[in-house]
Design an enzyme around this catalytic site. Sequence first.
Site, PDB file in Angstrom:
ATOM      1  CG  ASN A  87      -6.682  -0.651   0.899  1.00 43.34           C
ATOM      2  OD1 ASN A  87      -5.934  -0.224   0.010  1.00 43.34           O
ATOM      3  ND2 ASN A  87      -6.240  -1.101   2.047  1.00 43.34           N
TER       4      ASN A  87
ATOM      5  CG  HIS B 297      -3.112   3.642   1.616  1.00 48.53           C
ATOM      6  ND1 HIS B 297      -3.630   3.226   0.408  1.00 48.53           N
ATOM      7  CD2 HIS B 297      -3.213   2.586   2.463  1.00 48.53           C
ATOM      8  CE1 HIS B 297      -4.008   1.961   0.529  1.00 48.53           C
ATOM      9  NE2 HIS B 297      -3.772   1.555   1.760  1.00 48.53           N
TER      10      HIS B 297
ATOM     11  CB  CYS C 154      -0.947   0.004   1.196  1.00 49.57           C
ATOM     12  SG  CYS C 154      -2.109  -1.363   1.151  1.00 49.57           S
TER      13      CYS C 154
HETATM   14  N1  ACO Z   1     -18.752  -8.360   8.298  1.00 46.90           N
HETATM   15  C1  ACO Z   1     -19.322  -8.583   9.492  1.00 46.90           C
HETATM   16  N2  ACO Z   1     -18.614  -8.948  10.576  1.00 46.90           N
HETATM   17  C2  ACO Z   1     -17.289  -9.076  10.452  1.00 46.90           C
HETATM   18  C3  ACO Z   1     -16.625  -8.848   9.227  1.00 46.90           C
HETATM   19  C4  ACO Z   1     -17.421  -8.486   8.122  1.00 46.90           C
HETATM   20  N3  ACO Z   1     -16.903  -8.245   6.910  1.00 46.90           N
HETATM   21  N4  ACO Z   1     -15.320  -9.047   9.394  1.00 46.90           N
HETATM   22  C5  ACO Z   1     -15.143  -9.381  10.684  1.00 46.90           C
HETATM   23  N5  ACO Z   1     -16.322  -9.393  11.314  1.00 46.90           N
HETATM   24  C6  ACO Z   1     -16.598  -9.700  12.719  1.00 46.90           C
HETATM   25  C7  ACO Z   1     -15.502 -10.483  13.365  1.00 46.90           C
HETATM   26  O1  ACO Z   1     -15.643 -11.873  13.104  1.00 46.90           O
HETATM   27  C8  ACO Z   1     -15.710 -10.162  14.811  1.00 46.90           C
HETATM   28  O2  ACO Z   1     -16.767 -10.941  15.318  1.00 46.90           O
HETATM   29  P1  ACO Z   1     -16.704 -11.538  16.819  1.00 46.90           P
HETATM   30  O3  ACO Z   1     -16.667 -10.343  17.705  1.00 46.90           O
HETATM   31  O4  ACO Z   1     -17.970 -12.322  16.888  1.00 46.90           O
HETATM   32  O5  ACO Z   1     -15.458 -12.356  16.855  1.00 46.90           O
HETATM   33  C9  ACO Z   1     -16.178  -8.704  14.792  1.00 46.90           C
HETATM   34  O6  ACO Z   1     -16.632  -8.483  13.452  1.00 46.90           O
HETATM   35  C10 ACO Z   1     -15.074  -7.731  15.119  1.00 46.90           C
HETATM   36  O7  ACO Z   1     -13.909  -8.081  14.376  1.00 46.90           O
HETATM   37  P2  ACO Z   1     -12.592  -7.255  14.454  1.00 46.90           P
HETATM   38  O8  ACO Z   1     -11.601  -7.817  13.499  1.00 46.90           O
HETATM   39  O9  ACO Z   1     -12.184  -7.120  15.874  1.00 46.90           O
HETATM   40  O10 ACO Z   1     -13.147  -5.854  13.910  1.00 46.90           O
HETATM   41  P3  ACO Z   1     -12.494  -4.470  13.950  1.00 46.90           P
HETATM   42  O11 ACO Z   1     -13.343  -3.515  14.662  1.00 46.90           O
HETATM   43  O12 ACO Z   1     -11.044  -4.527  14.310  1.00 46.90           O
HETATM   44  O13 ACO Z   1     -12.574  -4.077  12.416  1.00 46.90           O
HETATM   45  C11 ACO Z   1     -11.143  -3.991  10.481  1.00 46.90           C
HETATM   46  C12 ACO Z   1     -11.932  -4.884  11.438  1.00 46.90           C
HETATM   47  C13 ACO Z   1     -12.106  -3.112   9.736  1.00 46.90           C
HETATM   48  C14 ACO Z   1     -10.378  -4.878   9.497  1.00 46.90           C
HETATM   49  C15 ACO Z   1     -10.163  -3.147  11.324  1.00 46.90           C
HETATM   50  O14 ACO Z   1      -9.399  -3.941  12.158  1.00 46.90           O
HETATM   51  C16 ACO Z   1      -9.272  -2.336  10.459  1.00 46.90           C
HETATM   52  O15 ACO Z   1      -9.688  -1.387   9.850  1.00 46.90           O
HETATM   53  N6  ACO Z   1      -7.967  -2.666  10.421  1.00 46.90           N
HETATM   54  C17 ACO Z   1      -7.052  -2.020   9.558  1.00 46.90           C
HETATM   55  C18 ACO Z   1      -6.830  -2.935   8.444  1.00 46.90           C
HETATM   56  C19 ACO Z   1      -6.721  -2.255   7.122  1.00 46.90           C
HETATM   57  O16 ACO Z   1      -7.266  -1.222   6.837  1.00 46.90           O
HETATM   58  N7  ACO Z   1      -5.991  -2.940   6.299  1.00 46.90           N
HETATM   59  C20 ACO Z   1      -5.844  -2.520   4.969  1.00 46.90           C
HETATM   60  C21 ACO Z   1      -4.551  -2.997   4.475  1.00 46.90           C
HETATM   61  S1  ACO Z   1      -3.277  -2.225   5.312  1.00 46.90           S
HETATM   62  C22 ACO Z   1      -3.327  -0.736   4.767  1.00 46.90           C
HETATM   63  O17 ACO Z   1      -3.731  -0.492   3.672  1.00 46.90           O
HETATM   64  C23 ACO Z   1      -2.883   0.263   5.722  1.00 46.90           C
END
Ligand code: ACO
Length: 323
Positions: free
Chosen positions: A280, A250, A113
């Site tokens: 993304n 980004h 990224c």
């Molecule tokens: N739809 C519904 N529920 C979901 C989904 C989905 N697509 N994905 C995960 N869940 C559920 C999980 O299973 C979990 O359920 P549980 O509580 O029953 O176990 C719950 O949602 C919470 O999951 P988390 O992973 O803890 O959710 P979080 O609030 O951290 O959000 C996310 C996840 C959006 C990926 C977040 O961690 C994030 O934004 N991280 C940054 C990652 C990113 O942007 N990466 C891009 C690449 S790197 C870059 O470009 C910088």
Amino acid sequence: MIRAVVRGFGAALPKQVLTNHDLEKKVDTSDEWIVQRTGIRQRYIAGEGETTASLGAEAARAALANAGLTPDDIDLIIVATSTPDNTFPATAVNIQNRLGMHHGFAFDVQAVCSGFVYAMATADGYIRGGMAKRALVIGAETFSRILDWNDRTTCVLFGDGAGALVLEATEQPGETSDRGILTSSLRSDGSHKEKLYVDGGPSTTGTVGHLRMEGREVFKHAVGMITDVIIAAFEATGTTADDLDWLVPHQANRRIIEGSAKKLGIPMEKVVVTVDVHGNTSAASIPLALATAAGDGRIKQGDLVMLEAMGGGFTWGSVLLRW
Ligand code: ACO
């Protein structure tokens, strides 16, 4: 001194739009969950015949037209991508060929990224070093091809697309008020590999593999890393957040963007956000956002623009430029 000045911009998106509601039919997710956690409402997905090189070439043609130039005027092509058409030759060479260009040189940069920021810093070095006069810097990706479409934790986040800038060597006074790239700050730390990676490759599995991510871990590091390299750019140029006209981050996640802007005291009115429509798109996200905001007249000549990114590796970096 010689500076690399933006002379043109362009973008290309696949034809097909995939909305959050479309995704609800593929995996156990909801529009509400995706919007609340990421700000993403839709993304573009490459169809048959659309590849990283075809999208990159389309963005390059648009940038050349915007600059009023032809491929004959270009002597360097750098493509930032993690989803090349082939393991080799480089997608940049593929695009060079699609442009009908047989002179100059072309190569890819792979920093996930952060790829576009790395590619801009690389092009700046070649231009200031006198090895190139005009460079096409392209970010192009088809992440849809390396997603595990059964993994709801990753497949809802990414999209495909390409953006391009033409950079031109231009004599400038050597001051902060110069046009062009003023400074770049690049960082990486390979000890974070397991947090965001692809589980295949030519030398390990002999396959392309799928993207794997520990989302929370990425989130935990993102804001701190991003703000560190932005502060480094301010310190190198004697500028502050108040001097910025635009932050073009980004586009990974609206919460990361808002968190970084808040920490730096940059109001959201000065931040270009396209993650809602593009998702993304990894290395393509910054040039797509630049083409959007320059195309609709928000970014104007003379504006001070900060680019920043963080991604797999981890890699992270910033580029401060005057448009
Ligand atoms: N739809 C519904 N529920 C979901 C989904 C989905 N697509 N994905 C995960 N869940 C559920 C999980 O299973 C979990 O359920 P549980 O509580 O029953 O176990 C719950 O949602 C919470 O999951 P988390 O992973 O803890 O959710 P979080 O609030 O951290 O959000 C996310 C996840 C959006 C990926 C977040 O961690 C994030 O934004 N991280 C940054 C990652 C990113 O942007 N990466 C891009 C690449 S790197 C870059 O470009 C910088």
